[in-house]
Design an enzyme around this catalytic site. Structure first.
Site, PDB file in Angstrom:
ATOM      1  N   HIS A  18       0.810  -1.216   0.000  1.00  0.00           N
ATOM      2  CA  HIS A  18       0.000   0.000   0.000  1.00  0.00           C
ATOM      3  C   HIS A  18       0.850   1.275   0.000  1.00  0.00           C
ATOM      4  O   HIS A  18       0.325   2.359  -0.239  1.00  0.00           O
ATOM      5  CB  HIS A  18      -0.999   0.000   1.167  1.00  0.00           C
ATOM      6  N   ASP A  46       0.486  -7.750   1.690  1.00  0.00           N
ATOM      7  CA  ASP A  46       0.795  -6.322   1.775  1.00  0.00           C
ATOM      8  C   ASP A  46       2.298  -6.080   1.766  1.00  0.00           C
ATOM      9  O   ASP A  46       2.818  -5.242   2.502  1.00  0.00           O
ATOM     10  CB  ASP A  46       0.159  -5.677   3.006  1.00  0.00           C
ATOM     11  N   SER A  65       4.602   2.688   7.759  1.00  0.00           N
ATOM     12  CA  SER A  65       4.384   1.553   6.869  1.00  0.00           C
ATOM     13  C   SER A  65       5.628   1.223   6.065  1.00  0.00           C
ATOM     14  O   SER A  65       6.240   2.083   5.451  1.00  0.00           O
ATOM     15  CB  SER A  65       3.246   1.860   5.889  1.00  0.00           C
TER      16      SER A  65
END
Length: 493
Positions: A131, A161, A233
């Protein structure tokens, strides 16, 4: 092949799973600082562990990633309730007109997002979250010493992910990758990344839990109370030696900011995904072919119904359903069995099972120990892919469809009076969702060609992409027997 369904989740307070990539309406403005080179020293009195050594080792290996999505022209549909009324006084009542629907082109704004990544090789391979890089027209990587590089995507996987990107660098500071299986609950860890626009940030905490299952597809996560926020992230979760044990991925929060717990993808899964993306361009995902839940959750749910259950154990995975033509069915497993060990490793909850399977590939063999009527049994099982076979899945044009498929079973053929077809076993987004094709729909023909195997669909998408129209005309049948057709537009307007 239908995917494994995660365990039944107990009742929880209302929370949101938030991916920790920075918002697309701003970029990080902080100037990266040079990491400390102070040697590890003795911990001051009252401090349980010295984390400066880990920080010194990890900081140079974590990078800042800027994702730029350029302005685009898109066609949108809108409704004008008066359009057809004035052209047709009956408002299209007799089938004339288009219901007031109009199309117009709009210009989307340029968008910029930010996240983190971890250098895993001296020649420039970097691991981050899917993402973080998803939809990028440009990727810019800034190292800890402020050196900037343009990056390219080697491969990405929405299910785990994870994404692998590459910059053209030499002798880069690569992190040492540890075995996340050796991580223990309670040990100290650092989260390293670029949260909230603050570059080169280190937060400390402990491993709060292992093998957490967070939503569909994301399995066997490391839970930590080290503060993780937007922008973390793709950053590193490291042990006290500064070795990588996980890739930070998400937070569990009511507010969108850290309130105590974050989650990281363990390196055992990361290593396998990275190898697959390098070798095949896509992840080779193995399936055990069951649906089930933790034994204790199943027993509790039965007690609430007034049923007394004695499975001979309160640990393991209760098999609620065996998928037709799957690996488990081939090995003889049945509904009501309890899986207790995989390859000799004790299994107490579903996250542990999915964590092991996530490290496997179709065609790999595993030894499964299970209880049936309290009697212990052991069997060797050959894992299959999502299409129900053991073939290697190459980088496919079908990724744009955002769905998983498998050939129909003999039972489905008999029930629906068909000779072939591809069942849509999951729709996670992409062109299939845009076209309105649901899970369970069986594709019989695409652009007039019969769909007997997944390879047939790959070829159809490849040919359509090479054509001027870039369109798929899909004909098929619902599980109820009703036939239907859809049109999929592959091009992005």
């Amino acid at each position: 092949m239908k995917k494994i369904v995660n365990y039944i989740v107990p009742t929880l307070c209302v929370v949101a799973i938030v991916f920790s990539v920075a918002a697309f309406n701003k970029t990080c403005a902080a100037t990266p600082s040079t990491p400390s080179v102070t040697a590890m020293s003795a911990a001051p009195a009252g401090q349980p562990v010295d984390l400066t050594y880990a920080a010194d080792k990890a900081l140079p290996t974590v990078v800042y990633i800027k994702n730029t999505q350029n302005s685009k022209t898109q066609t949108v549909e809108y409704s004008d309730p008066f359009e057809d009324f004035f052209n047709d006084p009956f408002g299209g009542f007799f089938g004339r007109g288009n219901g007031g629907k109009q199309k117009r082109q709009v210009q989307t704004p340029k968008r910029v997002g930010a996240g983190s990544g971890v250098i895993i090789s001296k020649d420039g391979y970097i691991v981050t979250n899917n993402h973080v890089v998803d939809g990028a027209d440009e990727l810019t990587v800034t190292l800890n010493d402020n050196t900037e590089y343009s990056a390219r995507i080697i491969g990405a996987d929405k299910t785990t992910d994870l994404a692998l990107i590459k910059i053209d660098g030499k002798n880069l500071p690569a992190i040492v990758v540890a075995n996340s299986d050796n991580v223990k609950v309670g040990e100290w860890v650092l989260a390293v990344g670029n949260p909230l626009g603050l570059n080169n940030t280190v937060t400390a905490g402990i491993v709060s839990a292992k093998a957490r299952t967070m939503g569909e597809g994301v399995s066997s996560m490391i839970q930590t109370d080290a503060a993780i926020n937007q922008g973390n992230s793709g950053g590193a979760l490291v042990n006290t030696n500064g070795e990588l044990i996980g890739i930070n991925a998400m937070i569990y929060s009511q507010t969108g900011s850290n309130i105590g717990y974050g989650f990281a993808i363990p390196t055992t899964i990361m290593n396998k995904v990275v190898e697959d993306l390098k070798n095949y361009g896509t992840v080779q995902r193995a399936m055990i072919g069951i649906r089930g839940t933790d034994v204790n959750l199943y027993v509790d749910s039965e007690k609430e119904k007034g049923n007394e259950v004695d499975l001979g154990t309160m640990e393991g995975i209760y098999v609620a359903e065996v998928v037709e033509d799957g690996a488990a069915e081939d090995a003889g497993l049945k509904k009501g069995d309890v899986i207790t060990h995989i390859d000799g490793q004790k299994i107490t909850k579903f996250g542990e099972l999915t964590g092991i399977i996530a490290q496997k590939r179709p065609g790999d063999k595993i030894t499964v120990t299970y209880l049936r009527d309290k009697n212990k049994k052991t069997v060797t099982m050959t894992l299959k892919n999502e299409q129900g076979n053991t073939k290697v899945v190459k980088n496919a044009d079908t990724d744009v469809l955002g769905a998983d498929f498998r050939p129909v079973t003999k039972k489905q053929m008999e029930q629906l009076d068909i000779n072939y077809g591809l069942e849509v076993v999951k729709v996670s987004g992409g062109k299939m969702k845009d076209a309105g094709i649901p899970k369970g729909f069986i594709i019989l023909r695409v652009n007039g060609e019969p769909m007997r195997t997944f390879e047939d669909l790959q070829e159809a998408v490849k040919e359509a992409n090479a054509s001027r129209d870039q369109m798929l005309v899909v004909n098929g049948i619902y599980p109820t027997g009703k036939r239907a057709g859809f049109v999929i537009y592959l091009q992005n307007e």
